[in-house]
Design a protein around this motif. Sequence first.
Motif, PDB file in Angstrom:
ATOM      1  N   HIS A  46     -28.074 -41.602  -5.869  1.00 19.53           N
ATOM      2  CA  HIS A  46     -27.228 -40.525  -6.481  1.00 19.53           C
ATOM      3  C   HIS A  46     -27.153 -40.548  -7.851  1.00 19.53           C
ATOM      4  N   VAL A  94     -14.691 -39.938  -2.269  1.00 17.25           N
ATOM      5  CA  VAL A  94     -14.614 -38.702  -1.484  1.00 17.25           C
ATOM      6  C   VAL A  94     -13.607 -37.899  -1.941  1.00 17.25           C
ATOM      7  N   LEU A 124     -22.466 -26.872  -5.097  1.00 17.16           N
ATOM      8  CA  LEU A 124     -21.560 -27.178  -3.919  1.00 17.16           C
ATOM      9  C   LEU A 124     -22.294 -27.724  -2.844  1.00 17.16           C
ATOM     10  N   LEU A 125     -23.186 -27.196  -2.405  1.00 15.00           N
ATOM     11  CA  LEU A 125     -23.960 -27.799  -1.229  1.00 15.00           C
ATOM     12  C   LEU A 125     -24.491 -29.218  -1.445  1.00 15.00           C
ATOM     13  N   ILE A 126     -25.030 -29.502  -2.777  1.00 13.22           N
ATOM     14  CA  ILE A 126     -25.414 -30.783  -3.164  1.00 13.22           C
ATOM     15  C   ILE A 126     -24.294 -31.802  -3.098  1.00 13.22           C
ATOM     16  N   GLY A 180     -21.665 -31.804  -1.466  1.00 11.26           N
ATOM     17  CA  GLY A 180     -21.364 -31.649   0.037  1.00 11.26           C
ATOM     18  C   GLY A 180     -22.103 -32.610   0.795  1.00 11.26           C
ATOM     19  N   LYS A 181     -23.398 -32.540   0.388  1.00  5.06           N
ATOM     20  CA  LYS A 181     -24.340 -33.634   1.157  1.00  5.06           C
ATOM     21  C   LYS A 181     -24.206 -35.130   0.803  1.00  5.06           C
ATOM     22  N   VAL A 220     -20.937 -35.973  -0.574  1.00  2.00           N
ATOM     23  CA  VAL A 220     -19.594 -36.479  -0.185  1.00  2.00           C
ATOM     24  C   VAL A 220     -19.423 -37.113   1.346  1.00  2.00           C
ATOM     25  N   SER A 221     -20.133 -36.487   2.012  1.00  2.00           N
ATOM     26  CA  SER A 221     -20.054 -36.946   3.355  1.00  2.00           C
ATOM     27  C   SER A 221     -20.802 -38.368   3.707  1.00  2.00           C
ATOM     28  N   VAL A 222     -21.589 -38.729   2.961  1.00  2.00           N
ATOM     29  CA  VAL A 222     -22.332 -39.808   2.864  1.00  2.00           C
ATOM     30  C   VAL A 222     -21.175 -40.897   2.328  1.00  2.00           C
ATOM     31  N   ALA A 273     -17.966 -40.702   2.347  1.00  2.00           N
ATOM     32  CA  ALA A 273     -17.034 -40.941   3.394  1.00  2.00           C
ATOM     33  C   ALA A 273     -17.594 -41.708   4.516  1.00  2.00           C
ATOM     34  N   ARG A 274     -18.856 -41.722   4.923  1.00  2.00           N
ATOM     35  CA  ARG A 274     -19.530 -42.758   5.958  1.00  2.00           C
ATOM     36  C   ARG A 274     -19.395 -44.069   5.237  1.00  2.00           C
TER      37      ARG A 274
END
Lengths: 232, 272
Positions: free
Chosen positions: A106, A149, A165-167, A169-170, A172-174, A176-177
Amino acid sequence: MKNELIKPTALVKSANRREFLKRGTLSVATAGLLLVGCNEDEDMMPPMMGGVSLGSGDIGILNYAYALEQLEAAFYAAVLGGGYFANANAEEKTIMGDLEKHERAHREFFKAALGNMAIADLEIDFSSIDFNSRTSVLNAAKTFEDLGVAAYNGAGQFLESSDFLLIAGKIVSVEARHAAAIRDLINPGSADFAGDDLIDANGLERTLNFTQVLTAASTYVKTPIDFSQLPS
Amino acid sequence: MNLLKLLDTMCPDTKTPEEKDTFFSRRDAFRQFGDLSKKMAMAAIPLGILSALPKVAKADTASLIGVLNYALTLEHLEYRYYQTGLESNVITAADRVIFQKIRDHELAHVKFLQEVIANVLGGTPVVEPGFDFTAGGNFNPFTDYPTFLALSQAFEDTGVRAYKGQAANVKESDVVLTAALSIHSVEARHASMVRRLRTIKGQDTVKGWITNGSIGSLPAATQSIYAGEENVSHGGVNVVSLTGIDAGAVSEAWDEPLTDQQVLGIASLFLA
């Protein structure tokens, strides 16, 4: 969130603190830093020696993300060199090894994407973390992942570009995982992976604004970060 | 009900330059709703505010309603799945606390989306469809715990991709976007937990994050849920080339979106 600076304690100490209070520009005081209105303190604050400015617009938001990824990547690099990791069980070694790679990826991605608009490398201070202690490392990891997050969730609305925004989003969910896994290592088999301390009665995870996130991060970041031009 | 009909309610994103001003004034109007800490207040905003919005704003509102009804459909599916699972006693006693929490979140999402659709946007929330979680007799999730866990993982990973795929479609409303992001990360937490639980129980070798688009030991029918997750290029940057980090780890570090058509294709397997 306009007109605010995050400054580490050392820098602020050299300023005239009494003058701040008298003029009412001191808005927040925490253990780690002071937040001050920057328009009114130009005459008394030292220059941003070694500080970074995140910039404005989408670039500013990406630099904000880059700053957080620098912090996370530095943290996991330090974890891999510490006594906790050396003695960790197989699952925890795998998780910490993965998280180091993810956060480094990242960080390097944002650096490349920002090009000459990228902020400089931040000076990190992990002196409050004991990298030989499982409890200390996991609690710090939980702090960083949950913070990441909340930061991405809070910043998304300020991005103008759908691509960015999409990047975000890709990523932030990781994060969160990661956060869920770390929380489950701390309290296995419980509901803490998505605990009520973070998720409200509507099932929505907390968001944090720029000031909240950078205030929390300032415990570990020595470089002053000027986020006064970020969107609001 | 026909899930694909939902898509018809979503307006095409055709804004002329002269509509930009009204568009941005609407953006400001939504911003005044405040942040998520005030969301219950937001849900109480009188409908008059919305009917007073300019024409382009109404078109955007219809689009938002369409997206949120799509999300609501998925939340109905998830809630009903976990509720049925908890009622069926298929879940190991020690794990019930995990699935009660997930069930509670999905129910909260259902109620929240219904509230926003009906009382903020002035739309009509979709009713809960009838579900067949055996997918025509192929699965037995409520009598076989490994199957229950496998489908749970599939639904959670699908949910993450579904919300991600809609972020840009709701970005004209800061409130709706932030709410969607705040649900999205909760689904990702669920997914991570369920994935790791399956591996801890020896049913798979998956981690909390998705490696190379692998379905692990899930049924082949779930392949479309993970298709594309192997991507390692973002914004034109190949992160493997950039960093030298292995492609598996780089693929794990970014989750990928699915379109509404792709998600509804997956969900349709479980419609009665």
